[in-house]
Design a protein around this motif. Structure first.
Motif: not given
Length: 121
Positions: A1-3, A101-102, A110, A113, A25-27
């Motif tokens: 999960q990316v935030q 992310i991959s 992305y 909020q 943040s995240g992968r």
């Protein structure tokens, strides 16, 4: 999960300053362009400023000379320093990042909020 988590919005008087931050943040494999957009009431979302991983920047004409975008690649964080704020800068500000992310996929956009910036006259 990316935030993407934004902070730093608030209420300020005209002529004042604010600094927005956005941490991803995240992968995350890598991040290309990061930027800030805003949406004022009744208006479409517009680009405020963007910065590439190499540090090249782009600004909306309405904020040139007043806003400065920067980033810390080690922290996956982008900043927006806003000086000489005007009532017309009032909007919800959104952070954006084109990131990967991959290793088998490309870059995708992305969004954070959103954080409210209100400039009183």
């Amino acid at each position: 999960q990316v935030q993407l988590v934004e902070s730093g919005g608030g209420l300020v008087q005209a002529g004042g300053s604010l600094r927005l931050s956005c941490a991803a943040s995240g992968r995350i494999i890598s991040i290309n362009t990061m930027g800030w957009y805003r949406r004022a009431p009744g208006m479409q979302r517009e680009l405020v400023a963007a910065i590439t991983s190499g540090g090249s920047t782009n600004y909306a004409d309405s904020v040139k000379g007043r806003f400065t975008i920067s980033r810390d690649n080690a922290k996956n964080t982008v900043y927006l320093r806003m000086n000489s704020l005007k009532p017309e800068d009032t909007a919800v500000y959104y952070c954006n990042a084109d990131l990967r992310i991959s290793w088998v996929t490309g870059y995708d956009a992305y969004w954070g909020q959103g954080t409210q910036v209100t400039v009183s006259s």
